[in-house]
Motif scaffolding. Sequence first.
Motif, PDB file in Angstrom:
ATOM      1  N   UNK A 192       0.716  -1.309  -0.057  1.00 22.05           N
ATOM      2  CA  UNK A 192      -0.035  -0.063  -0.071  1.00 22.05           C
ATOM      3  C   UNK A 192       0.777   1.306  -0.061  1.00 22.05           C
ATOM      4  N   UNK A 193       0.442   2.255  -0.764  1.00 23.73           N
ATOM      5  CA  UNK A 193       0.909   3.346  -0.604  1.00 23.73           C
ATOM      6  C   UNK A 193       0.192   4.419   0.226  1.00 23.73           C
ATOM      7  N   UNK A 194       0.911   4.969   1.415  1.00 24.47           N
ATOM      8  CA  UNK A 194       0.237   5.848   2.467  1.00 24.47           C
ATOM      9  C   UNK A 194       0.484   7.107   2.335  1.00 24.47           C
ATOM     10  N   UNK A 195      -0.552   8.079   2.431  1.00 25.79           N
ATOM     11  CA  UNK A 195      -0.454   9.727   2.473  1.00 25.79           C
ATOM     12  C   UNK A 195      -1.530  10.072   3.496  1.00 25.79           C
ATOM     13  N   UNK A 196      -1.318  11.512   3.518  1.00 23.35           N
ATOM     14  CA  UNK A 196      -2.341  12.220   4.204  1.00 23.35           C
ATOM     15  C   UNK A 196      -3.408  12.723   3.268  1.00 23.35           C
ATOM     16  N   UNK A 197      -4.766  12.848   3.651  1.00 23.26           N
ATOM     17  CA  UNK A 197      -6.136  13.489   3.016  1.00 23.26           C
ATOM     18  C   UNK A 197      -5.891  14.822   2.474  1.00 23.26           C
ATOM     19  N   UNK A 198      -6.854  15.287   1.844  1.00 27.31           N
ATOM     20  CA  UNK A 198      -7.177  16.466   1.716  1.00 27.31           C
ATOM     21  C   UNK A 198      -7.366  17.369   2.877  1.00 27.31           C
TER      22      UNK A 198
END
Length: 123
Positions: A19-25
């Motif tokens: 999985x690629x992980x980031x923060x949301x808008x």
Amino acid sequence: MTMKYTEDHEWLNVDGDTAIVGITHHAQDALGDVVFVDLPEVGKAYAQKDVAGVVESVKAAADVYMPVSGTVTEVNEALRADPALANSDPLGAGWFFKVKLSDAGQLASLMDETAYTAFEKNA
């Protein structure tokens, strides 16, 4: 690929056992202009909900939590060099790290886009 979201406003783009992980808008809007990111260590294993990094803005700092248990396989060096990518493209070029899932069953506890959109309205 499948998108999933956490109550802490992280997103995952799941492809097989990675999985690629980031923060949301929502997260980047709440933080404001991101000026620094502390990314996790490649090769390190984390449990679900462990703090895997930090994102700092001109007005706040926030932990980035591991949305699922797994081992970090890559971090986004472009984000480290240009933290503003978390603001300008949080669901694309502003990703934080990649993780190899150790328990794919944990994905069931995360929200899909419809559930996250409803959750976000009350956040």
